[in-house]
Scaffold this active site. Structure first.
Site, PDB file in Angstrom:
ATOM      1  CG  HIS A   1      -6.100  -5.584  -2.846  1.00  0.00           C
ATOM      2  ND1 HIS A   1      -5.513  -5.154  -4.005  1.00  0.00           N
ATOM      3  CD2 HIS A   1      -5.267  -6.517  -2.337  1.00  0.00           C
ATOM      4  CE1 HIS A   1      -4.355  -5.788  -4.182  1.00  0.00           C
ATOM      5  NE2 HIS A   1      -4.194  -6.627  -3.162  1.00  0.00           N
TER       6      HIS A   1
ATOM      7  CG  HIS B   1      -3.782 -10.950  -0.262  1.00  0.00           C
ATOM      8  ND1 HIS B   1      -3.893 -11.775  -1.364  1.00  0.00           N
ATOM      9  CD2 HIS B   1      -3.461  -9.717  -0.740  1.00  0.00           C
ATOM     10  CE1 HIS B   1      -3.642 -11.073  -2.458  1.00  0.00           C
ATOM     11  NE2 HIS B   1      -3.385  -9.816  -2.114  1.00  0.00           N
TER      12      HIS B   1
ATOM     13  CG  HIS C   1      -2.586  -8.840  -7.174  1.00  0.00           C
ATOM     14  ND1 HIS C   1      -3.805  -9.423  -6.895  1.00  0.00           N
ATOM     15  CD2 HIS C   1      -2.045  -8.496  -5.980  1.00  0.00           C
ATOM     16  CE1 HIS C   1      -3.985  -9.428  -5.587  1.00  0.00           C
ATOM     17  NE2 HIS C   1      -2.945  -8.877  -5.001  1.00  0.00           N
TER      18      HIS C   1
ATOM     19  CD  GLU D   1       2.157  -5.095  -5.533  1.00  0.00           C
ATOM     20  OE1 GLU D   1       2.390  -4.901  -4.330  1.00  0.00           O
ATOM     21  OE2 GLU D   1       1.807  -6.209  -5.981  1.00  0.00           O
TER      22      GLU D   1
ATOM     23  CG  ASP E   1      -1.763  -5.943  -0.501  1.00  0.00           C
ATOM     24  OD1 ASP E   1      -2.222  -7.066  -0.766  1.00  0.00           O
ATOM     25  OD2 ASP E   1      -0.785  -5.469  -1.111  1.00  0.00           O
ATOM     26  CG  ASP E   2      -0.743  -9.261   2.125  1.00  0.00           C
ATOM     27  OD1 ASP E   2      -1.168 -10.422   2.243  1.00  0.00           O
ATOM     28  OD2 ASP E   2      -0.528  -8.719   1.024  1.00  0.00           O
TER      29      ASP E   2
END
Length: 337
Positions: free
Chosen positions: A17, A19, A197, A200, A278-279
Site C-alpha cells: 500500500h 502511493h 480503499h 478508512e 501509504d503516502d
C-alpha cells in the site's frame, strides 16, 4: 539501534500500500519545479513541511494534488520512483506493489504513456540496482465519475500486460465502492487483480460493498471493519489481506494515538493484516518507520512481527514460486536473527 529495531530493519518484507505520488519529498518537489519551470506556492522546503499539518483526508488530498503538478516528464516519474525505492531498500523491503493515479496527471495534460513509461523505467532500474521487485496498480479516483475511470482503463489498454491490478482511492466518504462496480467488472475481465480503499474514513458497509460488489482481492486499510463482528468473521474466513497504514492513520486522525491503533487486535482476531506506509512523504515515515513506531506503540512481539512480514508476501500478487522464495528467505533470516 536496539536489537528489536535491527531485527525489524533486516526483516524481509513487502509493501502493498504505497502511493508513489505520495512519496514526493519537498526537496524533490522543488528540484522538479525548477527543472520544469513551475512556480510553487511555497517559498521553501520548510514551508512545504509546515503545510503537511493537515487533520483529515481531504486537507491532505488538496496538497497532494498540488504537489503532483511538478511531475511532467518520463524522467520526473522515473526519478520519483527511484527516490522511493532507494529509501525502502534500507528497510528490508524485497517487493513493492505501488499505486499510481493516472487521472491526477492526464487531467492536467500529461499523457498516460509518460506516467507509465517513467514509473516502469524506475521500477526496472530498482530491480537491477537494488534487487527490489515491484508491480504496478492503477488507481481510479473515486471523487470522479465512473465514466472517467472507464476512460482511464481505455488509456491503459496498451499497458495492461505490465499493470498487475486496479485500485480505488481518493476521498472515501460519499463515494462508496458501489459507484465503481461496472468498471471493476471490466477490469477483472481484462485479467487485472482488484483492490480498494475501504473502511478508512468510510463505514464498514464500504468494506462489504468492496467484497460483494467489486469482488476485490485485497482491502486497503479496513480499520473500521472491526466495528462489525460479522465482517471480521468473513475477512478471517476468506483470508482477506488488509493493507494497514499506521502512521497514515495517526496523521489523518483515524486513530488519536498510535498506542490505540488496532493492529495488534487485528492479529489477535486472525485478520491477515500487513504494515505499509501509504503516502510516506506526507505522513512522517517510510516502511521501516511504520514498522518501528507501530511495534513500539502497541507492543508487537517478535512472533507478531514475523507474522506481519509473512502476511506481506502471502498477500502479494506474486506467483506461488515467488512467494515461496520470499518466505524461505524470511524463515532463514528469522532462524539466524
Amino acid at each position: 539501534m536496539s536489537d528489536l529495531s535491527a531485527f525489524i530493519r533486516g526483516l524481509p518484507k513487502a509493501e502493498l500500500h504505497l502511493h508513489i505520488e505520495g512519496s514526493l519529498e519537498p526537496e524533490l518537489m522543488f528540484e522538479l519545479a525548477r527543472r520544469n519551470r513551475i512556480a510553487l506556492p511555497f517559498g521553501s522546503v520548510e514551508e512545504v513541511r509546515a503545510a503537511y499539518a493537515f487533520s483529515n483526508l481531504q486537507d491532505f488530498l488538496d496538497i497532494y494534488y498540488q504537489g503532483a503538478r511538478v511531475l511532467l516528464t518520463e524522467e520526473d516519474f522515473r526519478d520519483l520512483a527511484l527516490a522511493y525505492f532507494r529509501r525502502v531498500a534500507a528497510d528490508g523491503c524485497r517487493h513493492v506493489e505501488l499505486f499510481f493515479d493516472p487521472q491526477t496527471h492526464t487531467d492536467r495534460g500529461v499523457p498516460f504513456a509518460v506516467v507509465a513509461d517513467g514509473l516502469l523505467a524506475g521500477m526496472a532500474q530498482a530491480e537491477r540496482d537494488l534487487g527490489i521487485t515491484s508491480k504496478l496498480i492503477l488507481c481510479y479516483l473515486r471523487h470522479l465519475p465512473e465514466e472517467a475511470a472507464f476512460e482511464t482503463l481505455r488509456q491503459a489498454e496498451p499497458y495492461l500486460d505490465r499493470i498487475a491490478g486496479v485500485g480505488l482511492d481518493s476521498s472515501e466518504v460519499g463515494h462508496p465502492p458501489s459507484k465503481f462496480a461496472r468498471v471493476f467488472q471490466a477490469s477483472r475481465e481484462r485479467g487485472l487483480k482488484l483492490v480498494a480503499h475501504a473502511g478508512e474514513e468510510g463505514p464498514p458497509q464500504y468494506v462489504w460493498e468492496a467484497l460483494d460488489l467489486l469482488h476485490v482481492d485485497r482491502i486497503d486499510h479496513g480499520n473500521r471493519s472491526l466495528e462489525d463482528p460479522r465482517l471480521v468473521e468473513r475477512l478471517v474466513r476468506e483470508g482477506m489481506t488488509l493493507t494497514v497504514c499506521p502512521l497514515s492513520n495517526l496523521k489523518l486522525c483515524v486513530v488519536d494515538d498510535l498506542a490505540a491503533h488496532p493492529l495488534k487486535r487485528m492479529l489477535a482476531l486472525g485478520l491477515h493484516a500487513t504494515i505499509n506506509s501509504d503516502d510516506p512523504a506526507y505522513f512522517g515515515g517510510y516502511l521501516g518507520e511504520n514498522w518501528l513506531q507501530a511495534a513500539g506503540a502497541v507492543g508487537l512481539t517478535r512472533d507478531e512481527l514475523v507474522t506481519l512480514a509473512r502476511n506481506s508476501f502471502t498477500g502479494a500478487f506474486l506467483e506461488p514460486d515467488e512467494k515461496q522464495r520470499h518466505l524461505a528467505a524470511l524463515d532463514a533470516y528469522v532462524a539466524q536473527a
